[in-house]
Design a protein around this motif. Sequence first.
Motif, PDB file in Angstrom:
ATOM      1  N   ILE A 125     -23.622  -8.364  30.980  1.00 52.89           N
ATOM      2  CA  ILE A 125     -24.695  -7.405  31.263  1.00 52.89           C
ATOM      3  C   ILE A 125     -24.150  -5.985  31.316  1.00 52.89           C
ATOM      4  O   ILE A 125     -24.788  -5.037  30.834  1.00 52.89           O
ATOM      5  N   PHE A 131     -30.926  -2.895  31.954  1.00 50.89           N
ATOM      6  CA  PHE A 131     -29.668  -3.359  32.521  1.00 50.89           C
ATOM      7  C   PHE A 131     -28.969  -2.201  33.218  1.00 50.89           C
ATOM      8  O   PHE A 131     -29.055  -1.058  32.773  1.00 50.89           O
ATOM      9  N   PHE A 186     -31.516 -12.120  39.525  1.00 47.80           N
ATOM     10  CA  PHE A 186     -31.788 -11.719  38.148  1.00 47.80           C
ATOM     11  C   PHE A 186     -33.242 -11.311  37.960  1.00 47.80           C
ATOM     12  O   PHE A 186     -33.545 -10.327  37.271  1.00 47.80           O
ATOM     13  N   HIS A 207     -32.053  -7.724  36.769  1.00 47.80           N
ATOM     14  CA  HIS A 207     -31.110  -8.276  35.793  1.00 47.80           C
ATOM     15  C   HIS A 207     -29.648  -8.155  36.231  1.00 47.80           C
ATOM     16  O   HIS A 207     -28.814  -7.595  35.519  1.00 47.80           O
TER      17      HIS A 207
END
Length: 247
Positions: A59, A70, A42, A47
């Motif tokens: 996400i 993202f 992450f 992410h």
Amino acid sequence: MHVVLREARDTLVPDMDGPHGPLPPVLLALTVVSGLVDAFSFLLLGHVFVANMTGNVVIMGFALAGAPGFSTAASTVALVSFAAGALAGGITMHLGRAHRGRRLLHALLVQSAFVTAALVVTLLSGGPYTGGARFTLVVLLGLGLGVQNASVRALGVPDLTTTVLTRTLTGAVADSLLARGPGSRAGRRVLSAAAMLAGAFVGAVTALHVHPALPLLCALAVLTGAAVAIGVLSRGDALWTRPDPGK
């Protein structure tokens, strides 16, 4: 409170003659691994989660809505890789149906191979991890955590899924005597959450402030320790090694 403490103690120091033998503390160790690798992915891979697939689906929704930071592609690759790892883990576990200890040992060795490969890629590519290196790491770690989740599912130890905490924490409250339930097994469930928190904390601190490869090195060390422990403890035919230990 004494009941919670007793449950926590029995999870950390289980009855070796019981139906799950040494599996509870080993699965807690694998929960730490989940926290370590998710912290790495992450924070350093843009992410994306490699253990928590619920997070990846969320996400992906953010990415499709145009939220900055993202990636739909990264989340999709993680989901597909995790599914492929779960398939490999399922095959590994079902082929060794006769002995739970050996089944878990084989799964740990496969997972360790994927984490080792990810560690090598991390060291050779250097940060920041973008392009091919990023997706290679997502694939390798997704495969490894898919194997882990498939093996844990096959073992069927209650409240120790190693990745999914929402249901675990819900049970700790909804099944409590306060809610007029049968008993929450809060000691074990709280330990599971604490293990994930500890892994994520150590992973974040080491990735951000020491060396980006250190979370994977820590994860590999935990996996190695778990494999050695299971390898030694599964040489016999204790109750916990049987496919249906409750029978």
